[in-house]
Scaffold this active site. Structure first.
Site, mmCIF file in Angstrom:
data_model
loop_
_atom_site.group_PDB
_atom_site.id
_atom_site.type_symbol
_atom_site.label_atom_id
_atom_site.label_comp_id
_atom_site.label_asym_id
_atom_site.label_seq_id
_atom_site.Cartn_x
_atom_site.Cartn_y
_atom_site.Cartn_z
ATOM 1 N N LYS A 34 19.006 -52.306 4.581
ATOM 2 C CA LYS A 34 18.494 -50.932 4.744
ATOM 3 C C LYS A 34 18.060 -50.621 6.169
ATOM 4 C CE LYS A 34 13.737 -51.731 3.378
ATOM 5 N NZ LYS A 34 13.001 -52.236 2.236
ATOM 6 N N ARG A 129 2.100 -51.765 -4.227
ATOM 7 C CA ARG A 129 3.279 -50.937 -4.223
ATOM 8 C C ARG A 129 3.867 -51.079 -5.618
ATOM 9 N NH1 ARG A 129 8.151 -51.031 0.191
ATOM 10 N NH2 ARG A 129 9.180 -52.168 -1.501
#
Ligand SMILES: *Cc1c(COP(=O)(O)O)cnc(C)c1O
Length: 351
Positions: A34, A129
């Site tokens: 990414k 998260r």
């Protein structure tokens, strides 16, 4: 035009260094693309170096890599969106998950295609998260076992992303124990994915925690650094990815603006230190291209002093002989790299 230069040989070297070190302690590596916006050439270099799979957070990036002929397998890092489960099971071989409702939708989508979709269940061991709280993991696993088109291949955790929580003996031991119980229940081995580049310091110091057999690594490969203190990985290239821009103005100006100051272009109120007259270069690079605060000039003595959407101001008082049209190269941090790789204004050059 700003140019992001990606050196495939250096990427492959970094990836191999990490894969070899990991393999020596029984750990497989998912190579995370990414940071380079799913660049297919980078994925091929990762594969060449021995990663077990290519992992990306975006379905668009996985689609682009598939279209370019990268063989995968592909891991979807961001939890699938309920609205895109069909794409998720088509494009990703494995996805990371923490919501039963999404898992049920993935199961339905996989049933329609007549396939089984593999999942890694995420556990939150403290970074806040994604992931279920540890005590909610066993019941989630139980529910998943009812889903005929879902195959639980492992469990994982993410650290040092939102909360900055460091992988340590306690949180890794927590994950290991959950994994051990799950393996007993399923009577098979599972992928135990302990984290990201924040685990590289322990991998390279020889103190890697027991029971963890997988890491998902992006930054360590593309920038050659671990992600807790951003220390270089021994033997890794730190310049596999560089960002270059051109000098479009070069003048001596005061270091404090002249006149009454209000907000800058982004609503901040800038503070200036009077360092007298300075030689300043303006580069064709700004917030539409990268995160200027994350750039380290390769040039000795040059210093980034500020930036707007399209202009980066570099103090070059200590750099002799600079001229209009000169190219200045920077080593980007992870945020700066991510933005540059994503910006349509930045030309990508693979070498
Ligand atoms: C981005 C990401 C990674 C890779 O992190 P790095 O610090 O770049 O190695 C790993 N896991 C997940 C879930 C991610 O989103």
């Amino acid at each position: 035009m700003a140019v992001l230069t990606i050196n495939l040989k250096k990427l492959e070297h970094n990836a191999r260094l990490i894969c070899d070190q990991a393999r020596a302690v029984g750990v497989s590596v998912y190579g995370v693309t990414k940071g380079l916006c799913g660049l297919p050439a980078a994925a091929l270099a990762f594969k060449q170096a021995g990663v077990a799979a290519i992992a990306d957070s975006r379905l668009e990036n996985i689609a682009a890599m598939r279209a370019a002929g990268v063989a995968g397998p592909f891991v979807l890092l961001r939890l699938p969106s309920l609205s895109r489960v069909e794409e998720a099971v088509k494009l990703a071989d494995v996805s990371l998950n923490s919501e039963l409702r999404t898992l049920q939708a993935l199961d339905n989508a996989a049933a329609v295609l007549g396939i089984r979709h593999k999942v890694i269940l995420m556990v939150d061991v403290g970074d806040l998260r994604e992931g279920v709280w540890p005590e909610d993991f066993p019941p989630l696993l139980t529910e998943c076992l009812r889903l005929r088109h879902i195959e639980v291949v492992g469990l994982g955790t993410n650290l040092a992303c939102y909360g900055g929580v460091i992988p340590d003996e306690n949180n890794m031991e927590l994950l290991r124990r959950l994994a051990e119980d799950a393996e007993q229940r399923l009577a098979r081995k599972l992928v135990v994915s302990g984290g990201n580049s924040s685990s590289l310091a322990s991998l390279f110091s020889g103190k890697f925690p027991a029971g963890i057999n997988n890491l998902r690594i992006g930054e360590g490969i593309v920038l050659g650094r671990e992600a807790i203190n951003r220390q270089p990985i021994p033997g890794a290239y730190l310049d596999a990815c560089t960002l270059t821009a051109e000098v479009i103005e070069l003048k001596t100006k005061p270091s404090v603006p002249v006149g009454t100051t209000g907000q800058d272009a982004f609503g901040g109120v800038p503070v200036f230190v009077d360092r007298g007259l300075r030689q300043r270069a303006i580069l064709s690079l700004g917030r539409q291209d990268t995160v200027p605060e994350g750039l380290a000039p390769v040039l000795d003595g040059a210093e980034v002093v500020g930036a707007s959407s399209d202009h980066l101001i570099l103090d070059v008082t200590a750099v002799p002989g600079m001229q209009i049209g000169d190219l200045v190269t920077f080593i980007p941090g992870y945020g700066a790299l991510l933005a540059a790789a994503t910006s349509p204004y930045v030309r990508k050059v693979v070498c």
